[in-house]
Design a protein around this motif. Structure first.
Motif, mmCIF file in Angstrom:
data_model
loop_
_atom_site.group_PDB
_atom_site.id
_atom_site.type_symbol
_atom_site.label_atom_id
_atom_site.label_comp_id
_atom_site.label_asym_id
_atom_site.label_seq_id
_atom_site.Cartn_x
_atom_site.Cartn_y
_atom_site.Cartn_z
ATOM 1 N N PHE A 1 73.587 12.505 -71.807
ATOM 2 C CA PHE A 1 74.492 12.944 -70.752
ATOM 3 C C PHE A 1 75.448 11.805 -70.390
ATOM 4 C CE2 PHE A 1 75.926 15.102 -67.042
ATOM 5 C CZ PHE A 1 75.925 14.186 -65.993
ATOM 6 N N VAL A 2 76.718 12.148 -70.214
ATOM 7 C CA VAL A 2 77.716 11.171 -69.788
ATOM 8 C C VAL A 2 78.152 11.456 -68.354
ATOM 9 C CG1 VAL A 2 80.030 10.258 -70.202
ATOM 10 C CG2 VAL A 2 78.528 10.800 -72.139
ATOM 11 N N GLY A 3 78.551 12.666 -68.080
ATOM 12 C CA GLY A 3 78.998 13.017 -66.745
ATOM 13 C C GLY A 3 79.356 14.484 -66.662
ATOM 14 N N THR A 4 79.386 14.992 -65.431
ATOM 15 C CA THR A 4 79.730 16.381 -65.226
ATOM 16 C C THR A 4 80.560 16.521 -63.963
ATOM 17 O OG1 THR A 4 78.862 18.642 -65.163
ATOM 18 C CG2 THR A 4 77.706 17.003 -63.852
ATOM 19 N N ILE A 5 81.422 17.510 -63.960
ATOM 20 C CA ILE A 5 82.204 17.833 -62.786
ATOM 21 C C ILE A 5 81.877 19.265 -62.386
ATOM 22 C CG2 ILE A 5 84.234 18.664 -64.073
ATOM 23 C CD1 ILE A 5 85.970 17.265 -61.917
ATOM 24 N N MET A 6 81.576 19.434 -61.114
ATOM 25 C CA MET A 6 81.344 20.754 -60.554
ATOM 26 C C MET A 6 82.657 21.186 -59.930
ATOM 27 S SD MET A 6 78.080 20.350 -61.158
ATOM 28 C CE MET A 6 76.988 21.439 -60.257
ATOM 29 N N TRP A 7 83.208 22.289 -60.345
ATOM 30 C CA TRP A 7 84.507 22.680 -59.830
ATOM 31 C C TRP A 7 84.461 23.009 -58.339
ATOM 32 C CZ3 TRP A 7 87.762 20.719 -62.819
ATOM 33 C CH2 TRP A 7 87.685 20.821 -64.201
ATOM 34 N N SER A 8 83.281 23.292 -57.816
ATOM 35 C CA SER A 8 83.149 23.529 -56.382
ATOM 36 C C SER A 8 83.149 22.228 -55.600
ATOM 37 C CB SER A 8 81.843 24.290 -56.101
ATOM 38 O OG SER A 8 80.729 23.550 -56.561
ATOM 39 N N VAL B 1 89.593 21.411 -73.172
ATOM 40 C CA VAL B 1 90.217 22.609 -72.626
ATOM 41 C C VAL B 1 89.288 23.790 -72.815
ATOM 42 C CG1 VAL B 1 92.202 24.137 -72.702
ATOM 43 C CG2 VAL B 1 92.500 21.699 -73.150
ATOM 44 N N ALA B 2 89.028 24.497 -71.713
ATOM 45 C CA ALA B 2 88.184 25.692 -71.761
ATOM 46 C C ALA B 2 89.061 26.945 -71.793
ATOM 47 C CB ALA B 2 87.262 25.729 -70.548
ATOM 48 N N SER B 3 88.594 27.943 -72.517
ATOM 49 C CA SER B 3 89.378 29.180 -72.651
ATOM 50 C C SER B 3 89.209 30.099 -71.451
ATOM 51 C CB SER B 3 88.974 29.919 -73.926
ATOM 52 O OG SER B 3 87.609 30.280 -73.882
ATOM 53 N N GLY B 4 88.263 29.768 -70.547
ATOM 54 C CA GLY B 4 88.045 30.603 -69.379
ATOM 55 C C GLY B 4 87.483 29.802 -68.232
ATOM 56 N N ARG B 5 87.260 30.446 -67.116
ATOM 57 C CA ARG B 5 86.750 29.762 -65.942
ATOM 58 C C ARG B 5 85.276 29.441 -66.110
ATOM 59 N NH1 ARG B 5 90.088 30.149 -61.422
ATOM 60 N NH2 ARG B 5 88.660 28.632 -60.550
ATOM 61 N N THR B 6 84.868 28.312 -65.529
ATOM 62 C CA THR B 6 83.484 27.860 -65.607
ATOM 63 C C THR B 6 83.023 27.357 -64.256
ATOM 64 O OG1 THR B 6 84.183 25.640 -66.238
ATOM 65 C CG2 THR B 6 83.721 27.191 -68.039
ATOM 66 N N PHE B 7 81.740 27.192 -64.087
ATOM 67 C CA PHE B 7 81.187 26.589 -62.881
ATOM 68 C C PHE B 7 81.268 25.069 -62.953
ATOM 69 C CE2 PHE B 7 78.684 25.913 -59.235
ATOM 70 C CZ PHE B 7 77.739 24.953 -59.521
ATOM 71 N N SER B 8 81.020 24.537 -64.134
ATOM 72 C CA SER B 8 81.094 23.096 -64.316
ATOM 73 C C SER B 8 81.407 22.784 -65.772
ATOM 74 C CB SER B 8 79.782 22.409 -63.920
ATOM 75 O OG SER B 8 78.753 22.752 -64.826
ATOM 76 N N MET B 9 81.902 21.584 -65.977
ATOM 77 C CA MET B 9 82.147 21.088 -67.321
ATOM 78 C C MET B 9 81.593 19.673 -67.420
ATOM 79 S SD MET B 9 86.004 22.545 -68.089
ATOM 80 C CE MET B 9 86.043 21.990 -69.790
ATOM 81 N N ALA B 10 81.179 19.314 -68.593
ATOM 82 C CA ALA B 10 80.498 18.029 -68.761
ATOM 83 C C ALA B 10 80.820 17.402 -70.107
ATOM 84 C CB ALA B 10 78.989 18.226 -68.645
ATOM 85 N N TRP B 11 80.495 16.114 -70.195
ATOM 86 C CA TRP B 11 80.551 15.403 -71.467
ATOM 87 C C TRP B 11 79.153 14.882 -71.785
ATOM 88 C CZ3 TRP B 11 84.581 15.459 -74.691
ATOM 89 C CH2 TRP B 11 85.850 15.759 -74.167
ATOM 90 N N PHE B 12 78.764 15.061 -73.017
ATOM 91 C CA PHE B 12 77.585 14.442 -73.584
ATOM 92 C C PHE B 12 78.055 13.625 -74.785
ATOM 93 C CE2 PHE B 12 73.790 16.460 -71.659
ATOM 94 C CZ PHE B 12 74.420 17.394 -70.854
ATOM 95 N N ARG B 13 77.197 12.756 -75.257
ATOM 96 C CA ARG B 13 77.535 12.001 -76.461
ATOM 97 C C ARG B 13 76.290 11.809 -77.309
ATOM 98 N NH1 ARG B 13 78.866 6.063 -73.725
ATOM 99 N NH2 ARG B 13 76.724 5.522 -73.134
ATOM 100 N N GLN B 14 76.534 11.623 -78.584
ATOM 101 C CA GLN B 14 75.417 11.422 -79.500
ATOM 102 C C GLN B 14 75.807 10.428 -80.571
ATOM 103 O OE1 GLN B 14 73.823 15.005 -81.306
ATOM 104 N NE2 GLN B 14 71.831 14.016 -81.609
#
Length: 122
Positions: A43-50, A22-35
């Motif tokens: 990098f795991v994946g990213t979603i572009m809200w556009s 959950v993000a506290s504000g608007r973003t251009f994209s959100m992603a998951w990374f893992r370590q």
């Protein structure tokens, strides 16, 4: 922007988990990374809200990204989990548009969550 990740846990190989961020504000994209211990962040994946989702080859066909209508919550549905998926999963986000070829660069993301642990046993 603050990011709050949740949903990690311990599962057996072949099982599923869903992570949320959950993000506290608007973003251009959100992603998951893992370590994983002793390994670099991956990098795991990213979603572009556009429009558009991008995945690492290692998770294609098993992991699915989705978001809510407000574009502030990112979900990662992980199916057919494997022991090699064991890692701490980090949510990331940014507010700056970028070419898709930079999606898998950690440096492309300005905001990071605290991570959630996923452990898959064989």
């Amino acid at each position: 922007v603050q990011l709050q990740a949740s949903g990690g846990g311990k599962v057996q190989a072949g099982e599923s988990l869903t992570l949320s961020c959950v993000a506290s504000g608007r973003t251009f994209s959100m992603a998951w990374f893992r370590q994983a211990p002793g390994k670099p962040r991956e990098f795991v994946g990213t979603i572009m809200w556009s429009g558009g989702t991008y995945y690492a080859e290692s998770v294609k066909g098993r992991f699915t990204l989705s978001g809510d209508s407000a574009k502030t919550t990112l979900y990662l549905q992980m199916n057919n989990l494997k022991p090699e998926d064991t890692a701490r999963y980090y949510c990331a986000a940014d507010r700056t548009p970028r070419p898709p070829q930079y999606n898998d660069y950690a440096e492309s993301y300005d905001y990071w969550g605290q991570g959630t642990q996923v452990t898959v046993s064989s």
